[in-house]
Design a protein around this motif. Structure first.
Motif, PDB file in Angstrom:
ATOM      1  N   PHE A 116       0.903  -1.220  -0.135  1.00  0.00           N
ATOM      2  CA  PHE A 116      -0.078  -0.103   0.032  1.00  0.00           C
ATOM      3  C   PHE A 116       0.662   1.235   0.160  1.00  0.00           C
ATOM      4  CE2 PHE A 116      -3.958  -2.434   1.100  1.00  0.00           C
ATOM      5  CZ  PHE A 116      -4.862  -1.910   0.211  1.00  0.00           C
ATOM      6  N   PHE A 117       1.908   1.209   0.757  1.00  0.00           N
ATOM      7  CA  PHE A 117       2.801   2.374   0.922  1.00  0.00           C
ATOM      8  C   PHE A 117       3.443   2.602  -0.680  1.00  0.00           C
ATOM      9  CE2 PHE A 117       3.670   1.874   5.692  1.00  0.00           C
ATOM     10  CZ  PHE A 117       2.745   2.993   5.878  1.00  0.00           C
ATOM     11  N   HIS A 118       4.007   1.604  -1.189  1.00  0.00           N
ATOM     12  CA  HIS A 118       4.621   1.607  -2.428  1.00  0.00           C
ATOM     13  C   HIS A 118       3.559   1.912  -3.438  1.00  0.00           C
ATOM     14  CE1 HIS A 118       6.484   0.462  -6.293  1.00  0.00           C
ATOM     15  NE2 HIS A 118       5.784  -0.510  -6.385  1.00  0.00           N
ATOM     16  N   GLY A 126       2.535  10.484  -9.386  1.00  0.00           N
ATOM     17  CA  GLY A 126       2.205  10.461 -10.790  1.00  0.00           C
ATOM     18  C   GLY A 126       2.721   9.371 -11.420  1.00  0.00           C
ATOM     19  N   ALA A 127       3.400   8.410 -10.970  1.00  0.00           N
ATOM     20  CA  ALA A 127       4.200   7.607 -11.712  1.00  0.00           C
ATOM     21  C   ALA A 127       3.491   6.420 -12.577  1.00  0.00           C
ATOM     22  CB  ALA A 127       5.279   7.072 -10.601  1.00  0.00           C
ATOM     23  N   TYR A 128       2.364   6.259 -12.527  1.00  0.00           N
ATOM     24  CA  TYR A 128       1.336   5.461 -13.026  1.00  0.00           C
ATOM     25  C   TYR A 128       1.048   5.942 -14.467  1.00  0.00           C
ATOM     26  CZ  TYR A 128      -1.764   9.058 -11.589  1.00  0.00           C
ATOM     27  OH  TYR A 128      -2.582  10.386 -11.511  1.00  0.00           O
ATOM     28  N   LYS A 129       1.319   7.116 -14.842  1.00  0.00           N
ATOM     29  CA  LYS A 129       0.834   7.696 -16.155  1.00  0.00           C
ATOM     30  C   LYS A 129       1.605   7.169 -17.169  1.00  0.00           C
ATOM     31  CE  LYS A 129      -0.357  11.857 -13.964  1.00  0.00           C
ATOM     32  NZ  LYS A 129      -0.014  13.274 -13.889  1.00  0.00           N
ATOM     33  N   LEU A 134       0.372  -0.022 -17.594  1.00  0.00           N
ATOM     34  CA  LEU A 134       0.338  -1.206 -17.543  1.00  0.00           C
ATOM     35  C   LEU A 134       0.980  -1.895 -16.276  1.00  0.00           C
ATOM     36  CD1 LEU A 134      -0.530  -3.883 -18.885  1.00  0.00           C
ATOM     37  CD2 LEU A 134       1.612  -4.082 -20.306  1.00  0.00           C
ATOM     38  N   ASN A 135       2.031  -1.351 -16.140  1.00  0.00           N
ATOM     39  CA  ASN A 135       2.729  -1.571 -14.625  1.00  0.00           C
ATOM     40  C   ASN A 135       1.950  -1.227 -13.391  1.00  0.00           C
ATOM     41  OD1 ASN A 135       4.793  -3.457 -13.922  1.00  0.00           O
ATOM     42  ND2 ASN A 135       6.127  -1.578 -13.603  1.00  0.00           N
ATOM     43  N   ALA A 140      -1.745  -3.569  -9.345  1.00  0.00           N
ATOM     44  CA  ALA A 140      -3.100  -3.635  -8.807  1.00  0.00           C
ATOM     45  C   ALA A 140      -3.557  -5.216  -8.438  1.00  0.00           C
ATOM     46  CB  ALA A 140      -4.162  -2.877  -9.435  1.00  0.00           C
ATOM     47  N   LEU A 141      -3.179  -5.900  -9.686  1.00  0.00           N
ATOM     48  CA  LEU A 141      -3.599  -7.463  -9.590  1.00  0.00           C
ATOM     49  C   LEU A 141      -2.594  -8.048  -8.446  1.00  0.00           C
ATOM     50  CD1 LEU A 141      -3.521  -8.387 -13.372  1.00  0.00           C
ATOM     51  CD2 LEU A 141      -5.447  -8.409 -11.838  1.00  0.00           C
TER      52      LEU A 141
END
Ligand code: HEM
Length: 265
Positions: A116-118, A126-129, A134-135, A140-141
């Motif tokens: 959860f912290f990660h 905003g590193a999910y953009k 896909l990562n 999340a999976l």
């Protein structure tokens, strides 16, 4: 005054060669040593911080779970008549059994909390953009499977808490639209919690889920290497390591790039 140049003695050279021979042997046949070297010494943005270590911390927690779980599996008996007894034996009779069991039990919470912290770090930076969506999905999976790992592990001691908590958990799944009753059946191994439920949970807990999580972590790390680690949003070097790093090993993604790449768009 001339500085004396130290040359390696012939003996030392021979010794070094002998020591490196096994590594050279593996490298020549697999490229594995080069791959590991690339992974360990690849360039990352200069302004990353402690927050960026949370992914590796999650990985460490997962490995601790895998190792302690494998040790526990050598003594645990997934049978309603003997499960609780075997847990008692691990805790009270086996050398350091209490420690291994304690690490596995508490480690499960540590693993989830670190994930959860990660995830929070990735979200806040905003590193999910693009190009890391896909990562994020793979992460999340892993999180969902990790929590399911905790749920299936909770039943294994087969004590009152485990039994009733599992009934509540399974019944909750049952409230899901359409698939609810089917889920109850699959999880229980029948209409009600019973003898088959324990072995089913055990198989899911120590084979299915760890295998799937292991594969997903491999994919996750591969994408971290492929896309590079992103810089913090306030970095002047916005996209971090978006560009190929010039050593020829990193796949170039020319043509894939839309504008600024990285987590701070
Ligand atoms: C077993 C669980 C996990 C492991 C072992 C793991 C491992 C890692 C590692 C080592 C990194 C690179 C360093 C870092 O940014 O910390 C990373 C990056 C990343 N992770 Fe995870 N992770 C896990 C779970 C998750 C979850 C739950 C999510 C989100 C739902 C997620 C999304 C990402 C993303 C988007 C990146 C790229 C971040 C960047 O480039 O700055 N990960 N992960």
């Amino acid at each position: 005054m001339a500085v004396p140049v130290r040359t390696k003695t012939r003996r030392r050279q021979q010794l070094e060669q002998a020591m490196l021979y096994p590594l050279d042997w593996v490298e020549e046949r697999s490229g594995l040593v080069g791959g590991i070297k690339y992974f360990l010494f690849r360039k990352v943005p200069g302004d990353i911080s402690w927050g960026h270590t949370l992914g590796s911390a999650s990985l460490t927690a997962f490995l601790v779970q895998a190792i302690t779980g494998a040790i526990l599996a050598m003594y645990y008996k997934p049978d309603p008549a003997t499960a609780y007894e075997s847990i008692e034996r691990i805790t009270n009779d086996l050398t350091l059994g209490w420690l291994v069991r304690g690490m596995h039990r508490w480690g499960a919470s540590v693993f989830i909390i670190l994930m959860f912290f990660h995830m929070a770090r990735v979200f806040l930076y905003g590193a999910y953009k693009y190009p890391r969506e896909l990562n994020w999905i793979i992460g999340a999976l892993i999180l969902i499977l990790g929590m399911f790992e905790g749920f299936t592990g909770y039943l294994l001691p087969w004590d009152q808490t485990a039994y009733w908590a599992t009934i509540v958990g399974v019944n909750l799944q049952g409230t899901g639209p359409f698939v609810g009753p089917f889920l109850i059946n699959v999880l229980n191994g029948g209409a009600e919690i019973g003898v088959d439920t324990l072995s089913r949970f055990y198989a899911i807990h120590m084979l299915l889920l760890p295998g799937a999580i292991f594969a997903l972590i491999g994919l996750h790390l591969w994408l971290v290497i492929r896309n590079g680690v992103s810089s913090p949003p306030w970095s002047p070097d916005a996209a971090g390591s978006g560009e190929p790093q010039g050593d020829g090993r990193r796949p170039s993604r020319q043509g894939l790039v839309r504008g600024r790449r990285g987590g701070s768009e």
